[in-house]
Design a protein around this motif. Structure first.
Motif, PDB file in Angstrom:
ATOM      1  N   UNK A  40      15.956 -16.443  10.761  1.00  0.00           N
ATOM      2  CA  UNK A  40      16.369 -16.565   9.363  1.00  0.00           C
ATOM      3  C   UNK A  40      15.240 -16.386   8.351  1.00  0.00           C
ATOM      4  N   UNK A  41      14.378 -15.411   8.599  1.00  0.00           N
ATOM      5  CA  UNK A  41      13.322 -15.116   7.645  1.00  0.00           C
ATOM      6  C   UNK A  41      13.956 -14.570   6.364  1.00  0.00           C
ATOM      7  N   UNK A  42      13.539 -15.116   5.236  1.00  0.00           N
ATOM      8  CA  UNK A  42      14.121 -14.704   3.955  1.00  0.00           C
ATOM      9  C   UNK A  42      13.128 -13.820   3.194  1.00  0.00           C
ATOM     10  N   UNK A  43      13.453 -12.532   3.075  1.00  0.00           N
ATOM     11  CA  UNK A  43      12.519 -11.581   2.446  1.00  0.00           C
ATOM     12  C   UNK A  43      12.357 -11.852   0.956  1.00  0.00           C
ATOM     13  N   UNK A  44      13.435 -12.298   0.313  1.00  0.00           N
ATOM     14  CA  UNK A  44      13.378 -12.549  -1.124  1.00  0.00           C
ATOM     15  C   UNK A  44      12.356 -13.638  -1.473  1.00  0.00           C
ATOM     16  N   UNK A  45      12.230 -14.606  -0.585  1.00  0.00           N
ATOM     17  CA  UNK A  45      11.242 -15.684  -0.788  1.00  0.00           C
ATOM     18  C   UNK A  45       9.857 -15.074  -0.963  1.00  0.00           C
ATOM     19  N   UNK A  46       9.504 -14.113  -0.102  1.00  0.00           N
ATOM     20  CA  UNK A  46       8.182 -13.480  -0.193  1.00  0.00           C
ATOM     21  C   UNK A  46       8.112 -12.503  -1.361  1.00  0.00           C
ATOM     22  N   UNK A  47       9.229 -11.833  -1.650  1.00  0.00           N
ATOM     23  CA  UNK A  47       9.224 -10.884  -2.768  1.00  0.00           C
ATOM     24  C   UNK A  47       8.914 -11.588  -4.082  1.00  0.00           C
ATOM     25  N   UNK A  48       9.339 -12.859  -4.172  1.00  0.00           N
ATOM     26  CA  UNK A  48       9.148 -13.608  -5.418  1.00  0.00           C
ATOM     27  C   UNK A  48       7.872 -14.459  -5.395  1.00  0.00           C
ATOM     28  N   UNK A  49       7.116 -14.393  -4.298  1.00  0.00           N
ATOM     29  CA  UNK A  49       5.915 -15.237  -4.173  1.00  0.00           C
ATOM     30  C   UNK A  49       4.675 -14.427  -4.532  1.00  0.00           C
ATOM     31  N   UNK A  50       4.075 -14.756  -5.664  1.00  0.00           N
ATOM     32  CA  UNK A  50       2.925 -13.986  -6.130  1.00  0.00           C
ATOM     33  C   UNK A  50       1.791 -13.970  -5.118  1.00  0.00           C
ATOM     34  N   UNK A  51       1.533 -15.104  -4.504  1.00  0.00           N
ATOM     35  CA  UNK A  51       0.417 -15.178  -3.553  1.00  0.00           C
ATOM     36  C   UNK A  51       0.636 -14.209  -2.398  1.00  0.00           C
ATOM     37  N   UNK A  52       1.843 -14.188  -1.867  1.00  0.00           N
ATOM     38  CA  UNK A  52       2.136 -13.286  -0.750  1.00  0.00           C
ATOM     39  C   UNK A  52       2.039 -11.833  -1.187  1.00  0.00           C
ATOM     40  N   UNK A  53       2.559 -11.549  -2.373  1.00  0.00           N
ATOM     41  CA  UNK A  53       2.489 -10.173  -2.853  1.00  0.00           C
ATOM     42  C   UNK A  53       1.035  -9.726  -3.038  1.00  0.00           C
ATOM     43  N   UNK A  54       0.202 -10.629  -3.526  1.00  0.00           N
ATOM     44  CA  UNK A  54      -1.221 -10.304  -3.689  1.00  0.00           C
ATOM     45  C   UNK A  54      -1.878 -10.059  -2.332  1.00  0.00           C
ATOM     46  N   UNK A  55      -1.552 -10.910  -1.363  1.00  0.00           N
ATOM     47  CA  UNK A  55      -2.126 -10.739  -0.022  1.00  0.00           C
ATOM     48  C   UNK A  55      -1.703  -9.396   0.583  1.00  0.00           C
ATOM     49  N   UNK A  56      -0.423  -9.097   0.439  1.00  0.00           N
ATOM     50  CA  UNK A  56       0.066  -7.834   1.006  1.00  0.00           C
ATOM     51  C   UNK A  56      -0.621  -6.637   0.346  1.00  0.00           C
ATOM     52  N   UNK A  57      -0.759  -6.723  -0.960  1.00  0.00           N
ATOM     53  CA  UNK A  57      -1.396  -5.618  -1.682  1.00  0.00           C
ATOM     54  C   UNK A  57      -2.848  -5.452  -1.250  1.00  0.00           C
ATOM     55  N   UNK A  58      -3.542  -6.585  -1.129  1.00  0.00           N
ATOM     56  CA  UNK A  58      -4.963  -6.532  -0.748  1.00  0.00           C
ATOM     57  C   UNK A  58      -5.130  -5.936   0.648  1.00  0.00           C
ATOM     58  N   UNK A  59      -4.172  -6.264   1.548  1.00  0.00           N
ATOM     59  CA  UNK A  59      -4.278  -5.783   2.928  1.00  0.00           C
ATOM     60  C   UNK A  59      -3.557  -4.448   3.118  1.00  0.00           C
ATOM     61  N   UNK A  60      -2.920  -3.993   2.059  1.00  0.00           N
ATOM     62  CA  UNK A  60      -2.142  -2.744   2.129  1.00  0.00           C
ATOM     63  C   UNK A  60      -1.160  -2.783   3.303  1.00  0.00           C
TER      64      UNK A  60
END
Lengths: 552, 552
Positions: B334-354
């Motif tokens: 039950x991983x919820x993708x929207x939770x991460x889409x709305x989480x600035x910290x996660x989005x920053x991490x993903x962007x930094x790691x490409x």
């Protein structure tokens, strides 16, 4: 009497009172108040206070001391510690009767005619520590008020407190009949289980125990003059209710404001009587049972036989005389015509009397009901006796509507008082899977599970005229026990059965979202008192009202 | 070894053996036999018998003395009184190991790799009173045989007897994994409830306790080095499992042949971790929860953060090290993708790691699983990690198929070992009504109620090739506890969970009509041993096998 308008306004301000059922009129405040270690309930104003009232006061005092229910908030009340430590102390609750007549006991008043019981009370708990006051016109009303008082308090480190003083409560039931039915024939329940259930019922002001005591599967009731029925028909010599047990249960119930309305279902649901009296039973254990009964074993009283009619009338009179209640149910559900069509004895009787089956049923019913009247009882019947058969019933007969809530209007049209017991709202056994063998994917006939929300949403006067609405005595949850026993009695009943208790005390129209936090309170308080009520949600939700709502 | 063909023939003659799960091969006779008052279980042939085997013998002896289960026939065995009084007496059961190597304890063998456990045994009970014999290659097998021996006997007025001697039983499980899952996070269960459940599991030869110990609602597990999680996240200081509790439970389980497979669900179902570590949780208690999680409260581990990945790996290693089992579940449902889409910290991490979210999930999962391998554990995951995500999993990863039994073939196609845990067959919580608030007519998402008949009809290799069928380790019932607590643990689980125990021990294809009388025996024997199993039928039916079948 407090001004009702003012009370209504106050309700909107403080909806947090945890009393169940919700008082009809109340106000709460925001002042902390604690019970003094010397707190006592003062009956001295009642000259010759009856023993059962004294005992009720003692039980209430015990609950106040021993519930130790922590508030259902995330910190369980810890952040209110300073407020509680600094709160005023309540030293006493003064109990008084507002009539000057002869003081009657709770037990006497509990078995009054259902329409004439007086259960109203007024409860005032000032915020300043001055004595609280409970007043009523009846000891039964005082008992209801004591029950309410016992639900106002929480525990924090040994302090018994509220954060919502003052309380001003003016309360009375919307309907005079609030019941719970237990079937002790499909599976047996020891007296201790029944007594625990009676206690739990009284905590939510349920006032009628509809005891479906015998059925086709077993005959646990030891009836004076008819002891062969239980001797041959009980599951075992130990699995019976003796006259002493019945007296014990009736007294226990009455002292808790509960009338015991017993039922001996006739003429169907009587197979087991054949163990002692084969002469009275048609299609005994006939096979396949599906052609002769709604569930095994098949077997019905030979209603066209005068000997069987006399036997049944005698049995009903003897059984009904074991109970103090004015109400006694003769059942009358699920009559199977094929059983009689295939029974030579019945066919011979009908031919000799030149009667149809319906005419014989009328004769049988009039005879048994006349017998009941002789011993001071008012007949109660399942809905088929009103809707499906041509039977003459006394005007004061009470009908239990069970097959469907959609049948209520038809029963009301016939002019009989009625009790809501509809399977589509109040059957606690539904949804647990079919119990019949060799039925691989069968679920229960009355699927789905009836949630507390469903029964809470019930409207007792739906589709009724104003005049017909007066015929509604109240309603009840019911537990048929094909798949229940002492092992799951508490969890299958509680807190669900509390939902009808509130509908028929407080009146319909309650909001399930607002009710849920209070129903959590019911479940947790029941657990503290030794009744195994189930949790309705994860504790995380129970401690955070509204946070687990659909749109939270 | 007895000739299998002969045994099969005998089965047809005497299907009445009440052992559950049904032994793979057995024969019974028609000779009465009673236990001598001096009956004893003789371990003297085993040099250095391990303490847990000695204790199992003592427990078995206690059950033999105290079960006092009357035969499930109308007269409860009374008409066999003369036969029982005249029966030969059995003085002893001789227990022996058929290997000569070092004797290992039940507890050691119970936590062996799931594929390599040896649970087979041979049990012979002669009809002439000569010693009974129990033989196995393992103490774990001996324990299974003792369990079987304890189910052969009934009580009549203090005599412990069977009417079916001689018994010849050659038994071994069809599948190596037979489990039961309990969620102790939605609502908490005291250690005593877990131990009683472990006892009950062992009585039907369930060998794995899948302990879903923590979840978003509470973190009751006290993990060394991470005690802040339970300090801040348990429902209360008392509602925790300390390392001593865990050791106690693991030892108690192992001594009963049960491996404890714990689970810390990640990266979803972790909201409560934020109470101690807000830095690791995305969308903490975000509203409306329906957009961020399958149930409240929302909150997921920030899987793209290296700090969170390290924290999680350390936590999983520390938690897994509290348990002896080779298996440890990291969840993954039950991983919820929207939770991460709305989480600035996660989005920053993903962007930094490409990285995409799926790539980050892969990195996170590989890291946490590598950590588990370091402490000797094999990873277990819910099916989504196999079917819905692009995650690299070790070949020995075990997948739990829960969403639907129709997903089994897809998991098998990926080549992973799997455990049946399908909600459409094995979820014990279904059908009890929705628990979410303000949901008036909502029933549970996985309606209807899963009857024992439904799970009993499960085919573990449906839609699988012969090769894929080898991937099936077994299966289990599961109790999610949104609406369960100690109050209804026993009745919601038993005897239903015994049905999967038989499917995965005896193999599928059993007939529900033939199984029902034996399942009654399970329920009644459980009750005698203090487990509140529910009655599946009216006692009238339970005492008359087949009489309440659909076409009886």
């Amino acid at each position: 009497m407090l001004p009702l308008v003012a009370l209504s306004v106050l309700v909107a301000v403080s909806p947090a009172i945890a009393v169940w059922p919700l008082p009809r009129q109340y106000s709460t405040g925001t002042t902390p108040l604690r019970l003094s270690p010397a707190f006592h309930i003062d009956l001295s104003g009642i000259h010759g206070a009856p023993q059962d009232l004294v005992a009720a006061v003692a039980r209430t005092s015990n609950y106040l001391r021993n519930d130790k229910l922590q508030a259902l908030v995330p910190d369980r009340g810890a952040s209110s510690g300073n407020a509680i430590r600094g709160a005023k102390s309540l030293n006493s609750l003064t109990v008084s009767l507002t009539t000057s007549g002869k003081v009657r006991s709770i037990s006497e008043e509990a078995v009054d005619d259902v329409e004439s019981r007086v259960e109203s009370y007024t409860l005032t708990v000032p915020a300043d520590g001055s004595p609280a006051s409970l007043k009523a016109n009846s000891t039964l009303g005082l008992f209801r008020g004591l029950t309410t008082f016992g639900q106002l308090w929480y525990d924090l480190n040994g302090a018994t407190y509220t954060l919502e003083a003052p309380f001003n409560i003016v309360d009375s039931p919307a309907y005079p009949y609030r019941g719970f039915m237990l079937d002790t024939a499909r599976n047996y329940f020891p007296v201790a289980d029944i007594k625990r259930t009676l206690d739990a019922m009284s905590w939510v002001k349920i006032n009628t125990f509809h005891w479906h005591v015998v059925d086709s599967q077993s005959f646990p009731l030891v009836v004076p003059g008819y002891t062969e029925l239980s001797q041959k028909g009980a599951y075992s010599a130990a699995q019976v209710y003796t006259p002493a047990d019945v007296k014990d249960i009736v007294q226990y119930a009455a002292a808790r404001g509960i009338d015991v309305m017993a039922e001996i279902d006739t003429p169907g649901h009587t197979s087991i009587i054949a163990k002692a009296h084969p002469e009275h039973i048609a299609c005994f254990e006939a096979s396949p049972w599906t052609q002769f009964a709604n569930e095994p074993p098949a077997g019905q009283l030979r209603l066209a036989s005068s000997a069987t009619t006399n036997f049944t009338t005698g049995l009903l009179k003897a059984a009904a005389s074991m109970f103090q209640s004015k109400l006694f149910s003769t059942g009358g559900d699920e009559l199977n015509a094929n059983c009689y069509a295939k029974d030579n004895a019945t066919q011979a009787d009908l031919a000799a009397q030149q009667k149809t089956l319906e005419q014989a049923l009328d004769t049988f019913t009039q005879a048994t009901h006349a017998g009941l009247r002789e011993v001071g009882k008012r007949a109660v019947v399942w809905e088929e006796m009103v809707l499906d058969h041509q039977v003459t019933l006394a005007n004061d007969t009470v009908a239990l509507v069970w097959i469907s809530s959609e049948h209520v209007a038809s029963v009301a049209q016939k002019g009989y008082k009625l009790v809501h017991a509809a399977s589509d709202y109040f059957y606690l056994d539904c949804g647990g899977g079919g119990w019949v063998g060799q039925n691989v994917l069968g679920n229960s006939w009355c699927d789905p599970f009836k949630t507390w929300q469903k029964s809470y949403s019930f409207n007792p006067t739906a589709n009724l005229t104003a005049e017909q609405s007066k015929l509604v005595l109240g309603g009840q949850h019911l537990l048929w026990t094909e798949q229940s026993g002492p092992a799951n009695l508490d969890p299958i009943v509680w807190p669900r059965a509390a939902s009808s208790a509130e509908v028929f005390w407080s009146g319909p129209g309650g909001d399930v979202g607002k009710a849920l936090p209070r129903l959590h309170d019911v479940a947790f308080r029941f657990q503290q008192r030794g009744v195994r009520a189930i949790p309705l949600q994860p504790l995380w939700c129970a401690l955070r009202a509204g946070k687990c709502d659909l749109n939270a």
